[in-house]
Write a protein that holds these residues in place. Structure first.
Motif, mmCIF file in Angstrom:
data_model
loop_
_atom_site.group_PDB
_atom_site.id
_atom_site.type_symbol
_atom_site.label_atom_id
_atom_site.label_comp_id
_atom_site.label_asym_id
_atom_site.label_seq_id
_atom_site.Cartn_x
_atom_site.Cartn_y
_atom_site.Cartn_z
ATOM 1 N N THR A 16 0.924 -1.560 0.551
ATOM 2 C CA THR A 16 0.144 0.415 0.196
ATOM 3 C C THR A 16 1.059 1.489 0.247
ATOM 4 O OG1 THR A 16 -0.442 -0.336 2.335
ATOM 5 C CG2 THR A 16 -1.658 -1.400 1.395
ATOM 6 N N ASP A 17 -0.262 2.584 -0.111
ATOM 7 C CA ASP A 17 0.966 3.850 0.067
ATOM 8 C C ASP A 17 1.117 4.220 1.665
ATOM 9 O OD1 ASP A 17 1.388 3.738 -2.740
ATOM 10 O OD2 ASP A 17 -0.361 4.814 -3.188
ATOM 11 N N SER A 18 -0.313 4.049 1.709
ATOM 12 C CA SER A 18 -0.565 3.902 3.602
ATOM 13 C C SER A 18 0.070 3.144 3.651
ATOM 14 C CB SER A 18 -1.497 4.364 3.424
ATOM 15 O OG SER A 18 -2.243 3.091 3.236
ATOM 16 N N PHE A 19 0.358 3.798 5.512
ATOM 17 C CA PHE A 19 0.801 2.706 6.683
ATOM 18 C C PHE A 19 -0.188 1.507 6.965
ATOM 19 C CE2 PHE A 19 3.658 6.548 6.979
ATOM 20 C CZ PHE A 19 5.366 5.332 5.921
ATOM 21 N N THR A 20 -0.343 0.440 6.475
ATOM 22 C CA THR A 20 -1.101 -0.605 7.669
ATOM 23 C C THR A 20 -0.664 -0.665 9.323
ATOM 24 O OG1 THR A 20 -1.342 -1.589 5.857
ATOM 25 C CG2 THR A 20 -2.338 -2.767 7.437
ATOM 26 N N ASN A 51 5.720 1.223 3.815
ATOM 27 C CA ASN A 51 4.259 0.745 2.493
ATOM 28 C C ASN A 51 5.776 -0.183 1.228
ATOM 29 O OD1 ASN A 51 6.166 2.641 1.630
ATOM 30 N ND2 ASN A 51 4.808 4.537 2.237
ATOM 31 N N GLN A 52 4.824 0.006 0.620
ATOM 32 C CA GLN A 52 5.671 -0.458 -0.427
ATOM 33 C C GLN A 52 7.117 0.076 -1.041
ATOM 34 O OE1 GLN A 52 2.759 -1.265 -3.904
ATOM 35 N NE2 GLN A 52 2.031 0.632 -4.024
#
Ligand code: THU
Length: 132
Positions: free
Chosen positions: A78-82, A105-106
């Protein structure tokens, strides 16, 4: 986040079993000696039985006989942080409120917090002492 670690996380994410959500998650947990345990999310046709990467990594860590978890790395494409889900936060909090949680992120960008920041007002092992 060093390139080697990011590469390891990306390869690990490819092993996730996420045919329903298409949301692979990869987790590495390291102890103070540098020993590493791995986890990916494993989904199920009975959706509610899905098991998150964080908990799978913790269970593998414990079964491997490693010392207390010191650092956790959580990677998603993802672009955001999980951030870890609520259930996983509780499980991670069990061992050490100082556990370092790094979300990646990615692009390999990282955001680090302590598990205690994600679990205010925790329930933990000490709470059980009151009845003993
Ligand atoms: N998931 C994890 O493995 N860890 C998280 O921190 C968030 C969610 C998984 C569960 C499910 O397989 C998929 O991501 C979508 O919720």
């Amino acid at each position: 986040m060093n390139a080697e670690m990011l590469d390891e996380l990306k390869k690990l994410a490819a092993r996730a079993y996420a045919p329903y959500s298409h949301f692979p998650v990869a987790v590495l947990i390291r102890d103070r000696n540098g020993e590493l345990a791995r986890g990916v999310n494993v989904e199920n046709a009975s959706y509610g039985l899905t098991s998150c990467a964080e908990r799978n990594a913790v269970f593998s860590f414990v079964a491997s006989g490693f010392e207390k978890p010191a650092e956790l790395f959580l990677y998603t494409e993802t672009d955001s942080f999980t951030a870890p889900c609520g259930a996983c936060r509780q499980v991670l909090m069990e061992f050490d409120p100082e556990l370092s949680v790094t979300m990646i992120n990615q692009s390999g960008e990282a955001k680090r917090v302590l598990i205690s920041e994600l679990v205010p007002l925790p329930f933990g092992p000490k709470d059980l002492d009151d009845v003993r």
